[in-house]
Scaffold this motif. Structure first.
Motif, PDB file in Angstrom:
ATOM      1  N   UNK A  21      22.984  10.974 -11.986  1.00 34.42           N
ATOM      2  CA  UNK A  21      21.738  11.461 -11.362  1.00 34.42           C
ATOM      3  C   UNK A  21      20.761  10.339 -11.023  1.00 34.42           C
ATOM      4  N   UNK A  22      21.081   9.095 -11.431  1.00 34.17           N
ATOM      5  CA  UNK A  22      20.229   7.950 -11.135  1.00 34.17           C
ATOM      6  C   UNK A  22      20.700   7.309  -9.829  1.00 34.17           C
ATOM      7  N   UNK A  23      20.175   6.170  -9.486  1.00 28.72           N
ATOM      8  CA  UNK A  23      20.656   5.469  -8.297  1.00 28.72           C
ATOM      9  C   UNK A  23      22.014   4.845  -8.599  1.00 28.72           C
ATOM     10  N   UNK A 146       7.583  11.521   1.719  1.00 29.61           N
ATOM     11  CA  UNK A 146       6.218  10.994   1.767  1.00 29.61           C
ATOM     12  C   UNK A 146       5.604  10.843   0.382  1.00 29.61           C
ATOM     13  N   UNK A 147       6.457  10.482  -0.577  1.00 29.79           N
ATOM     14  CA  UNK A 147       5.972  10.247  -1.923  1.00 29.79           C
ATOM     15  C   UNK A 147       5.785  11.492  -2.759  1.00 29.79           C
ATOM     16  N   UNK A 148       6.190  12.661  -2.219  1.00 33.81           N
ATOM     17  CA  UNK A 148       5.966  13.929  -2.930  1.00 33.81           C
ATOM     18  C   UNK A 148       7.241  14.490  -3.539  1.00 33.81           C
ATOM     19  N   UNK A 149       8.296  13.710  -3.625  1.00 29.31           N
ATOM     20  CA  UNK A 149       9.551  14.149  -4.229  1.00 29.31           C
ATOM     21  C   UNK A 149       9.438  14.069  -5.746  1.00 29.31           C
ATOM     22  N   UNK A 150       9.732  15.182  -6.431  1.00 29.72           N
ATOM     23  CA  UNK A 150       9.627  15.198  -7.887  1.00 29.72           C
ATOM     24  C   UNK A 150      10.794  14.484  -8.570  1.00 29.72           C
ATOM     25  N   UNK A 151      11.964  14.475  -7.936  1.00 25.78           N
ATOM     26  CA  UNK A 151      13.114  13.786  -8.533  1.00 25.78           C
ATOM     27  C   UNK A 151      12.783  12.307  -8.698  1.00 25.78           C
ATOM     28  N   UNK A 152      13.072  11.732  -9.860  1.00 27.39           N
ATOM     29  CA  UNK A 152      12.638  10.359 -10.132  1.00 27.39           C
ATOM     30  C   UNK A 152      13.373   9.265  -9.369  1.00 27.39           C
ATOM     31  N   UNK A 153      14.636   9.502  -9.000  1.00 30.99           N
ATOM     32  CA  UNK A 153      15.419   8.423  -8.401  1.00 30.99           C
ATOM     33  C   UNK A 153      16.029   8.768  -7.048  1.00 30.99           C
TER      34      UNK A 153
END
Length: 400
Positions: A21-23, A146-153
């Protein structure tokens, strides 16, 4: 006691699962470690022979080779190399397949769920940060939407399907436990399930909802004593669950937006679903003009303007049609499509119930995104096909 090379491989497999789930930056080092440790396996030649003689493994390797061959008529070499880079996991699928141990399947799944649980905690924090930015410090943000994605990666495009698979696997552990019942384990899984399902509900990716619905239906059937009972359970539970989920404002907004996209398509195609339709019809035209071998592995974006209908000329261009089937038809034609179909058939033939459920779910959402071309979803698909289609671990030494 496990041999060092084998112990390293098992550690690498669990680490790959954890970081899915990370990069991919976190995943690739463990893939490399898995590859290196394979060379030092005592039964390396037997394992290599098993890979080279397995039609299942060959199907994955051919998928990569088809794209490599497609570079021969690709003009945009840079874009072609980018696509090949996304598909490298298919080339090394056989190593994942022989390294995976049938008896360790649950541990791989638990590692994946643990990593996803951590990401979901970070995602929940980001959600509350967007609600109360004046109170909470900024969390780990991907910068998407636009910076509003809750997923961290990751973006919602890849994160929500990964979430859906995680929710399915945890729910399956609760309904069809593979180990002896332990209260602490059961409570822990309940907590994880609630964290993941709530994360899915606040995620902006609608493909995740569709994938989970498909996986849920298969789970209801599998957990029942008969197909009829499974369908009855689905008909009783699914509509009620959908109704309750629809009462959540975030879910309601996304569902209403999707319905509105469909109803207003003839007036305004500039929407998520509308643009996907436009991209798809242009990709289909690209395929009709190059039916046998496509335009080449990396030439989709370069060729796309040549097939744009004048009435859609003012809409954005794309580097993929957001449809896996049209992506393969446009770039590699029937040649590539046959190889991809063979891969899907082999996954179904070799897979257990979980693998087949995930496969069919991926086949469904691939109508709305090129999920076997996206990096994280490509790796996740390959990983679960490797561990859930592994029924020959008895050929090789196992960790005691």
């Amino acid at each position: 006691m496990a041999r060092p090379a084998e112990a390293i491989q098992q550690f690498s497999l669990r680490s790959v699962a954890f970081f899915l789930p990370f990069t991919m930056t976190f995943v690739y080092p463990f893939c490399l470690l898995l590859l290196i440790s394979e060379i030092f396996q005592k039964d390396f030649l037997l394992r290599l022979k098993s890979q080279m003689t397995s039609s299942f493994v060959i199907a994955f390797v051919l998928f990569f080779i088809a794209h490599l061959i497609g570079m021969a008529w690709t003009l945009d070499v840079e874009a072609g190399l980018d696509s090949l880079g996304r598909l490298i996991p298919y080339l090394f699928f056989g190593i994942f397949w022989v390294a995976a141990k049938y008896e360790h399947q649950e541990s791989y799944i638990n590692s994946f769920v643990a990593g996803l649980f951590l990401c979901s905690i970070l995602a929940h924090y980001n959600y509350f940060y967007f609600l109360f930015p004046e109170i909470l410090p900024e969390g780990i943000l991907s910068g998407k939407r636009n910076g509003m994605e809750t997923a961290p990666f990751l973006s919602h495009v890849m994160y929500s399907p990964i979430l859906a698979v995680g929710v399915y696997l945890v729910l399956r552990q609760l309904l069809i436990p593979a180990d002896i019942f332990k209260l602490k384990v059961f409570v822990t899984r309940i907590i994880i399930f609630l964290a993941l399902i709530s994360n899915l509900l606040i995620s902006t990716g609608r493909a995740g909802f569709l994938l989970f619905l498909i996986l849920f239906i298969f789970l209801m059937i599998e957990s029942s004593k008969s197909l009829g009972r499974g369908l009855i359970k689905t008909l009783l539970i699914l509509p009620t669950a959908c109704f309750l989920f629809y009462q959540i404002p975030d879910v309601q907004i996304r569902i209403d937006a999707g319905i509105n996209d469909i109803l207003t398509f003839d007036k305004d195609v500039y929407s998520s679903l509308g643009l996907r339709y436009v991209f798809s019809i242009h990709a289909y035209e690209m395929f009709l003009a190059n039916p046998f071998f496509g335009v080449g592995t990396g030439d989709f974006m370069q060729e796309y303007p040549n097939y744009v209908i004048s009435s859609y000329a003012n809409l954005p261009y794309t580097n993929n049609p957001h449809n896996q089937y049209l992506m393969i038809l446009a770039t590699l034609g029937l040649f590539g499509a046959i190889i991809m179909i063979n891969l899907l058939i082999k996954c179904f033939q070799y897979g257990d119930y979980r693998a087949r459920s995930i496969l069919i779910g991926f086949m469904a959402i691939s109508f709305f995104e090129s999920y076997l071309w996206r990096s994280n979803t490509t790796m996740m698909f390959m990983f679960f096909m490797a561990i859930l289609c592994q029924r020959r671990s008895f050929l090789f030494a196992s960790i005691k």
